[in-house]
Design a protein around this motif. Structure first.
Motif, PDB file in Angstrom:
ATOM      1  N   GLN A 271     -53.278 -34.128 -40.142  1.00 30.30           N
ATOM      2  CA  GLN A 271     -54.108 -34.703 -41.206  1.00 30.30           C
ATOM      3  C   GLN A 271     -55.334 -33.832 -41.448  1.00 30.30           C
ATOM      4  OE1 GLN A 271     -54.484 -38.811 -39.712  1.00 30.30           O
ATOM      5  NE2 GLN A 271     -53.814 -39.478 -41.738  1.00 30.30           N
TER       6      GLN A 271
ATOM      7  N   ALA B 142     -50.264 -41.737 -53.827  1.00 30.27           N
ATOM      8  CA  ALA B 142     -49.129 -42.667 -53.829  1.00 30.27           C
ATOM      9  C   ALA B 142     -48.074 -42.201 -54.827  1.00 30.27           C
ATOM     10  CB  ALA B 142     -49.593 -44.083 -54.154  1.00 30.27           C
TER      11      ALA B 142
ATOM     12  N   LEU C  30     -46.349 -39.126 -53.410  1.00 31.51           N
ATOM     13  CA  LEU C  30     -45.445 -39.556 -52.339  1.00 31.51           C
ATOM     14  C   LEU C  30     -44.145 -40.089 -52.934  1.00 31.51           C
ATOM     15  CD1 LEU C  30     -44.815 -40.269 -49.391  1.00 31.51           C
ATOM     16  CD2 LEU C  30     -46.210 -42.315 -49.683  1.00 31.51           C
ATOM     17  N   SER C  31     -44.247 -40.876 -53.961  1.00 29.08           N
ATOM     18  CA  SER C  31     -43.071 -41.434 -54.624  1.00 29.08           C
ATOM     19  C   SER C  31     -42.195 -40.329 -55.219  1.00 29.08           C
ATOM     20  CB  SER C  31     -43.512 -42.406 -55.719  1.00 29.08           C
ATOM     21  OG  SER C  31     -42.402 -42.864 -56.451  1.00 29.08           O
TER      22      SER C  31
ATOM     23  N   ALA D 162     -40.428 -38.478 -52.382  1.00 32.16           N
ATOM     24  CA  ALA D 162     -39.349 -39.311 -51.842  1.00 32.16           C
ATOM     25  C   ALA D 162     -38.150 -39.292 -52.789  1.00 32.16           C
ATOM     26  CB  ALA D 162     -39.834 -40.741 -51.607  1.00 32.16           C
TER      27      ALA D 162
ATOM     28  N   VAL E  57     -42.931 -35.385 -48.094  1.00 35.42           N
ATOM     29  CA  VAL E  57     -43.138 -36.836 -47.987  1.00 35.42           C
ATOM     30  C   VAL E  57     -44.157 -37.136 -46.884  1.00 35.42           C
ATOM     31  CG1 VAL E  57     -42.039 -39.016 -47.293  1.00 35.42           C
ATOM     32  CG2 VAL E  57     -40.895 -37.508 -48.943  1.00 35.42           C
ATOM     33  N   LEU E  58     -43.982 -36.516 -45.729  1.00 38.96           N
ATOM     34  CA  LEU E  58     -44.901 -36.768 -44.621  1.00 38.96           C
ATOM     35  C   LEU E  58     -46.307 -36.271 -44.941  1.00 38.96           C
ATOM     36  CD1 LEU E  58     -45.426 -37.834 -41.799  1.00 38.96           C
ATOM     37  CD2 LEU E  58     -44.619 -35.631 -40.898  1.00 38.96           C
TER      38      LEU E  58
ATOM     39  N   TYR F  78     -47.793 -36.020 -47.895  1.00 39.81           N
ATOM     40  CA  TYR F  78     -48.471 -36.941 -48.811  1.00 39.81           C
ATOM     41  C   TYR F  78     -48.762 -38.280 -48.153  1.00 39.81           C
ATOM     42  CZ  TYR F  78     -48.309 -33.883 -52.850  1.00 39.81           C
ATOM     43  OH  TYR F  78     -48.518 -32.851 -53.721  1.00 39.81           O
ATOM     44  N   LEU F  79     -47.878 -38.742 -47.271  1.00 38.30           N
ATOM     45  CA  LEU F  79     -48.148 -39.997 -46.569  1.00 38.30           C
ATOM     46  C   LEU F  79     -49.376 -39.857 -45.672  1.00 38.30           C
ATOM     47  CD1 LEU F  79     -47.407 -42.911 -45.847  1.00 38.30           C
ATOM     48  CD2 LEU F  79     -45.885 -41.980 -44.095  1.00 38.30           C
TER      49      LEU F  79
ATOM     50  N   PHE G  26     -52.435 -39.752 -47.853  1.00 36.96           N
ATOM     51  CA  PHE G  26     -52.683 -41.094 -48.383  1.00 36.96           C
ATOM     52  C   PHE G  26     -53.381 -41.952 -47.327  1.00 36.96           C
ATOM     53  CE2 PHE G  26     -51.236 -45.501 -48.940  1.00 36.96           C
ATOM     54  CZ  PHE G  26     -51.628 -45.748 -50.240  1.00 36.96           C
ATOM     55  N   CYS G  27     -52.845 -41.925 -46.106  1.00 33.81           N
ATOM     56  CA  CYS G  27     -53.449 -42.700 -45.015  1.00 33.81           C
ATOM     57  C   CYS G  27     -54.860 -42.215 -44.717  1.00 33.81           C
ATOM     58  CB  CYS G  27     -52.573 -42.622 -43.767  1.00 33.81           C
ATOM     59  SG  CYS G  27     -51.034 -43.539 -43.937  1.00 33.81           S
TER      60      CYS G  27
ATOM     61  N   VAL H 259     -51.841 -44.311 -39.234  1.00 35.09           N
ATOM     62  CA  VAL H 259     -50.427 -44.475 -39.556  1.00 35.09           C
ATOM     63  C   VAL H 259     -49.617 -44.952 -38.357  1.00 35.09           C
ATOM     64  CG1 VAL H 259     -49.788 -42.046 -39.159  1.00 35.09           C
ATOM     65  CG2 VAL H 259     -48.474 -43.425 -40.771  1.00 35.09           C
TER      66      VAL H 259
END
Length: 117
Positions: free
Chosen positions: A9, A31, A34-35, A38, A73-74, A76-77, A80-81, A88
């Motif tokens: 991070q 978000a 991330l979408s 995915a 994906v990871l 951006y997740l 985001f967190c 997370v």
């Protein structure tokens, strides 16, 4: 593991800051990103049979694409967190605990009775 995620991070935050991207890394934008990532992962598997999808990592080209999308994906997740102050791993642990209560193992009561005999 938690230290590794926090280090990633931090590295992602430093990467974005060095490029002046933090202004774009709002929860809404992250978000959405991330979408999209995915969906790109889903696209790789879209027309594969279940058997083909299980063997996808055996093809070097497809495996590379899958790994790249998983990484996106990871990334951006994690960003985001970070933007929302979510731990997370703590969030995942709490969700697993809630799911263990909501969805008990079928036959667990019977299995527990037999183990006590």
């Amino acid at each position: 593991m938690s230290e590794d995620l926090h280090a990633l991070q931090k590295r992602l935050a430093e990467f974005a800051a060095a490029r002046d991207w933090k202004q774009y890394h709002t929860p809404k934008n992250l978000a959405a990103a991330l979408s999209v990532e995915a969906a790109e992962l889903v696209e790789i598997f879209q027309w594969l049979t279940p058997e083909e999808s299980a063997r996808v990592m055996g093809d070097a080209t497809a495996a590379g694409r899958v790994e790249d999308e998983v990484a996106d994906v990871l990334a951006y997740l994690l960003q985001f967190c970070d933007a929302l102050g979510i731990d997370v791993l703590q969030a995942l642990a709490a969700k697993i605990e809630r799911n263990e209560t909501r969805f008990p193992v079928k036959g667990a009561e019977r299995a527990n009775r037999h183990s006590m005999e």
